[in-house]
Design an enzyme around this catalytic site. Structure first.
Site, PDB file in Angstrom:
ATOM      1  N   LYS A 110       0.846  -1.201   0.000  1.00 43.66           N
ATOM      2  CA  LYS A 110       0.000   0.000   0.000  1.00 43.66           C
ATOM      3  C   LYS A 110       0.880   1.249   0.000  1.00 43.66           C
ATOM      4  O   LYS A 110       1.495   1.593   1.002  1.00 43.66           O
ATOM      5  CB  LYS A 110      -0.892   0.050   1.252  1.00 43.66           C
ATOM      6  CG  LYS A 110      -1.873   1.215   1.195  1.00 43.66           C
ATOM      7  CD  LYS A 110      -2.263   1.697   2.554  1.00 43.66           C
ATOM      8  CE  LYS A 110      -1.997   3.143   2.844  1.00 43.66           C
ATOM      9  NZ  LYS A 110      -1.989   4.125   1.807  1.00 43.66           N
ATOM     10  N   GLY A 169       6.559   5.988   8.116  1.00 45.86           N
ATOM     11  CA  GLY A 169       5.625   7.111   8.117  1.00 45.86           C
ATOM     12  C   GLY A 169       5.732   7.891   9.406  1.00 45.86           C
ATOM     13  O   GLY A 169       6.778   7.881  10.068  1.00 45.86           O
ATOM     14  N   SER A 170       4.644   8.536   9.755  1.00 42.41           N
ATOM     15  CA  SER A 170       4.672   9.427  10.914  1.00 42.41           C
ATOM     16  C   SER A 170       4.555   8.640  12.224  1.00 42.41           C
ATOM     17  O   SER A 170       4.082   7.499  12.248  1.00 42.41           O
ATOM     18  CB  SER A 170       3.531  10.429  10.811  1.00 42.41           C
ATOM     19  OG  SER A 170       2.297   9.750  10.831  1.00 42.41           O
ATOM     20  N   GLU A 220       9.614   2.512  10.757  1.00 43.94           N
ATOM     21  CA  GLU A 220      10.544   3.643  10.702  1.00 43.94           C
ATOM     22  C   GLU A 220       9.697   4.895  10.797  1.00 43.94           C
ATOM     23  O   GLU A 220       8.805   5.106   9.972  1.00 43.94           O
ATOM     24  CB  GLU A 220      11.308   3.659   9.361  1.00 43.94           C
ATOM     25  CG  GLU A 220      12.378   2.620   9.223  1.00 43.94           C
ATOM     26  CD  GLU A 220      13.492   2.757  10.230  1.00 43.94           C
ATOM     27  OE1 GLU A 220      13.677   3.853  10.808  1.00 43.94           O
ATOM     28  OE2 GLU A 220      14.167   1.747  10.473  1.00 43.94           O
ATOM     29  N   CYS A 279      13.041  11.984   6.631  1.00 39.35           N
ATOM     30  CA  CYS A 279      13.130  11.645   8.059  1.00 39.35           C
ATOM     31  C   CYS A 279      14.564  11.799   8.554  1.00 39.35           C
ATOM     32  O   CYS A 279      14.811  11.900   9.746  1.00 39.35           O
ATOM     33  CB  CYS A 279      12.582  10.249   8.327  1.00 39.35           C
ATOM     34  SG  CYS A 279      13.190   9.012   7.205  1.00 39.35           S
ATOM     35  N   GLN A 316       0.578  19.714   4.527  1.00 34.50           N
ATOM     36  CA  GLN A 316       1.967  19.779   4.979  1.00 34.50           C
ATOM     37  C   GLN A 316       2.440  21.240   5.015  1.00 34.50           C
ATOM     38  O   GLN A 316       3.143  21.646   5.945  1.00 34.50           O
ATOM     39  CB  GLN A 316       2.869  18.949   4.056  1.00 34.50           C
ATOM     40  CG  GLN A 316       4.333  18.905   4.464  1.00 34.50           C
ATOM     41  CD  GLN A 316       4.575  18.282   5.841  1.00 34.50           C
ATOM     42  OE1 GLN A 316       4.085  17.210   6.137  1.00 34.50           O
ATOM     43  NE2 GLN A 316       5.312  18.986   6.704  1.00 34.50           N
ATOM     44  N   GLU A 368       8.973  16.825  15.111  1.00 35.24           N
ATOM     45  CA  GLU A 368       9.351  16.746  13.700  1.00 35.24           C
ATOM     46  C   GLU A 368       8.417  17.626  12.867  1.00 35.24           C
ATOM     47  O   GLU A 368       7.202  17.494  12.946  1.00 35.24           O
ATOM     48  CB  GLU A 368       9.268  15.296  13.208  1.00 35.24           C
ATOM     49  CG  GLU A 368       9.777  15.159  11.793  1.00 35.24           C
ATOM     50  CD  GLU A 368       9.787  13.712  11.310  1.00 35.24           C
ATOM     51  OE1 GLU A 368       8.748  13.056  11.409  1.00 35.24           O
ATOM     52  OE2 GLU A 368      10.837  13.265  10.826  1.00 35.24           O
TER      53      GLU A 368
HETATM   54  P1  ADP Z   1       3.351  10.568   5.792  1.00 33.59           P
HETATM   55  O1  ADP Z   1       2.502  11.783   6.014  1.00 33.59           O
HETATM   56  O2  ADP Z   1       4.814  10.772   6.013  1.00 33.59           O
HETATM   57  O3  ADP Z   1       3.039   9.827   4.541  1.00 33.59           O
HETATM   58  P2  ADP Z   1       1.637   8.955   7.423  1.00 33.59           P
HETATM   59  O4  ADP Z   1       1.965   8.296   8.696  1.00 33.59           O
HETATM   60  O5  ADP Z   1       0.502   9.929   7.392  1.00 33.59           O
HETATM   61  O6  ADP Z   1       3.006   9.617   6.991  1.00 33.59           O
HETATM   62  O7  ADP Z   1       1.352   7.898   6.294  1.00 33.59           O
HETATM   63  C1  ADP Z   1       2.240   6.847   5.995  1.00 33.59           C
HETATM   64  C2  ADP Z   1       1.457   5.715   5.381  1.00 33.59           C
HETATM   65  O8  ADP Z   1       0.580   5.166   6.366  1.00 33.59           O
HETATM   66  C3  ADP Z   1       0.576   6.134   4.206  1.00 33.59           C
HETATM   67  O9  ADP Z   1       0.611   5.130   3.221  1.00 33.59           O
HETATM   68  C4  ADP Z   1      -0.791   6.226   4.849  1.00 33.59           C
HETATM   69  O10 ADP Z   1      -1.864   6.065   3.951  1.00 33.59           O
HETATM   70  C5  ADP Z   1      -0.731   5.068   5.833  1.00 33.59           C
HETATM   71  N1  ADP Z   1      -1.722   5.135   6.923  1.00 33.59           N
HETATM   72  C6  ADP Z   1      -2.343   6.219   7.421  1.00 33.59           C
HETATM   73  N2  ADP Z   1      -3.188   5.860   8.419  1.00 33.59           N
HETATM   74  C7  ADP Z   1      -3.114   4.519   8.547  1.00 33.59           C
HETATM   75  C8  ADP Z   1      -3.733   3.552   9.402  1.00 33.59           C
HETATM   76  N3  ADP Z   1      -4.608   3.898  10.323  1.00 33.59           N
HETATM   77  N4  ADP Z   1      -3.383   2.257   9.259  1.00 33.59           N
HETATM   78  C9  ADP Z   1      -2.472   1.876   8.346  1.00 33.59           C
HETATM   79  N5  ADP Z   1      -1.861   2.740   7.513  1.00 33.59           N
HETATM   80  C10 ADP Z   1      -2.164   4.037   7.597  1.00 33.59           C
END
Ligand code: ADP
Length: 476
Positions: free
Chosen positions: A170, A223-224, A245, A279, A326, A378
């Site tokens: 995904k 991700g975040s 990460e 990051c 952002q 961050e």
């Molecule tokens: P960034 O803003 O750096 O992309 P995010 O943490 O918002 O970081 O998103 C990272 C990934 O996690 C994206 O692919 C996002 O769609 C996915 N994501 C967001 N919410 C969820 C969730 N509840 N469960 C699984 N994946 C998620």
């Protein structure tokens, strides 16, 4: 509509979203299908069904497929780099470099498939031998962010496939183009149906369907911090293998004896390039007293000279911010910094260009204190905070005074200080006289403390996550 790839077929969805160019909000790069929960489950079913044949299949076939993918990525780096620059906003040279990196990653892991860390050991019992084997974990769920739309997917998908796992991938819904192009290349590489599946869509739908499905054996996420915590909670009480990460608040220490030119180069590169959306960005620049004034003047002069603009403009050094939310976050932190008493020495304003894009002048804060919010959280934008320190020991203390620990840098000409920093810096990666951002593809990547969870990624470390150990006792 760019469809998802499920069980070897291209599958459209009821909903699709446009891929908007942050350098020009009027431009869409096409519509990309958003999978729903049912389609995500179909992808997991496909990966589950394909697993046995794939894991026991020809290793040479795996090697060949991964090598082919790498070759095509390298051959198409200009074209795919342009797409990446358009959808994410990093400059064209950075984007081309990222595609090439993805190509090298596939080539590296095509060979790693041939050298799993298996070994034969003499048994302590006579007549027996013991084999320690590396086997695939199973179905791997891969969830990636928007800031490296092809390199991060590559460094997760390539080792997953190399070691015999099947994949449900995904990508970040904000940058579906590079992920789709990568999936299209993979779909023609000879990999059997179901082994690799693309399910683009929202985190709350596709991501949540992945984290709630017991048939996913291992989940890797970048991700975040907030999303990482949600994923960890969703998996709590389960035995799903998890690797995450997340954020960083990476320090770059500059000591009195540093080369001023090198230090400024590292600070500008680390803090502002890729629009600070890494990051590994240096967001805290910790500078000792003797060089502080000279450094701030030179850093400011360099920041003023940076060209902000359209990602495809050859003069551009800093591309746009990836999307409106952002940009709002960046501007909110810049306002917070000013309210907290930091001095905004340069930039921090939205700027207009020929196209309607999300352009932000890099922001340079000085006179910062590590207790300020802009030094603690961050931001993920082109915002640097210079923190004065009395001496090296003080600078080291400030550098480590953060819940994060992804990477840390130092600019010094003293071998003693460099060695001390390397040992005492509480980070997963340490850079001496080099920017905190910018890493090789064949060595481990990962952080300490709250930045990472689980084993590190890339290089030989990848086996730890993508394989499981089996011990076999053989009596002939
Ligand atoms: P960034 O803003 O750096 O992309 P995010 O943490 O918002 O970081 O998103 C990272 C990934 O996690 C994206 O692919 C996002 O769609 C996915 N994501 C967001 N919410 C969820 C969730 N509840 N469960 C699984 N994946 C998620």
């Amino acid at each position: 509509m760019h469809a998802n790839h499920i069980n070897g077929r291209w599958v459209e969805s009821a909903h699709a979203a446009p891929n908007i160019n942050p350098s020009n909000l009027a431009e869409s790069l096409g519509d990309y299908a958003h999978a729903d929960e049912a389609q995500t489950q179909d992808a997991i079913t496909a990966a589950h069904s394909a697993l046995d044949d794939w894991r026991c299949g020809s290793v040479q076939a795996r090697v060949d497929s991964l090598d082919l993918i790498g070759t095509e990525l390298l051959a198409r780096r200009q074209e795919l780099g342009k797409l990446l620059a358009q959808e994410e906003g990093k400059t064209l040279p950075e984007a081309i470099g990222e595609v090439a990196r993805a190509g090298y990653i596939f080539k590296y892991f095509s060979q790693e498939a041939l050298r799993p860390d298996s070994r034969i050991t003499p048994s302590v019992r006579q007549g027996l031998t013991v084999e320690t084997l590396r086997e695939p974990v199973g179905v791997v769920g891969i969830i990636t962010p928007w800031n490296f739309p092809i390199a991060i997917p590559a460094w997760k998908i390539a080792p997953a496939l190399a070691f015999g796992n099947t994949v449900v991938f995904k990508p970040a819904e904000l940058v579906p183009g590079s992920a789709w192009a990568l999936a299209e290349i993979i779909s023609r590489s000879g990999i059997p149906p179901g082994v690799f599946n693309l399910v683009n869509g929202r985190g709350s739908a596709v991501g949540a369907a992945m984290t709630s499905d017991l048939r996913i054996d291992a989940l890797t996420f970048t991700g975040s911090v907030g999303t990482g915590q949600k994923i960890a909670q969703a998996l709590a009480g389960r035995t799903t293998r998890l690797q995450m990460e997340m954020g960083g608040k990476n320090p770059l220490v500059v000591t009195d004896d540093a080369s001023l030119e090198r230090a400024v180069e590292c600070a500008v590169q680390g803090a502002f390039y890729s629009t600070g959306q890494r990051c590994t960005a240096s967001s805290r620049i910790i500078v000792t007293r003797g060089i502080h004034q000279r450094f701030v003047e030179a850093f400011r002069a360099k920041a003023e000279s940076l060209v902000v603009g359209h990602a495809l403009d050859p003069d551009t050094q800093i591309g746009p911010v990836v999307d409106e939310s952002q940009l709002e976050q960046d501007l909110a932190y810049i306002a917070i910094g000013k309210n907290e008493g930091a001095t905004l020495a340069w930039g921090g304003q939205r700027v207009a260009r020929a196209t309607n894009g999300l352009f932000l002048q890099p922001a340079l804060f000085v006179d910062c204190d590590n207790s300020m919010l802009i030094c603690k959280e961050e931001i993920f934008g082109p915002v640097a905070a210079v923190i004065p320190a009395n001496d090296y020991e003080h600078a080291l203390h400030i550098a480590n005074d953060t819940p994060f620990g992804l990477c840390a840098g130092i600019c010094t000409t003293s071998l003693g200080i460099a060695q001390h920093f390397k040992t005492h810096s509480r980070a997963g990666m340490v850079m001496v006289n080099a920017p905190t951002a910018g890493v090789d593809y064949h060595v481990p990547f990962g952080g300490a403390k709250a930045s990472s969870y689980g084993s590190h990624e890339q290089g030989p470390a990848a086996q730890e996550f993508y394989t499981t150990t089996k011990t076999a006792y053989i009596c002939p």
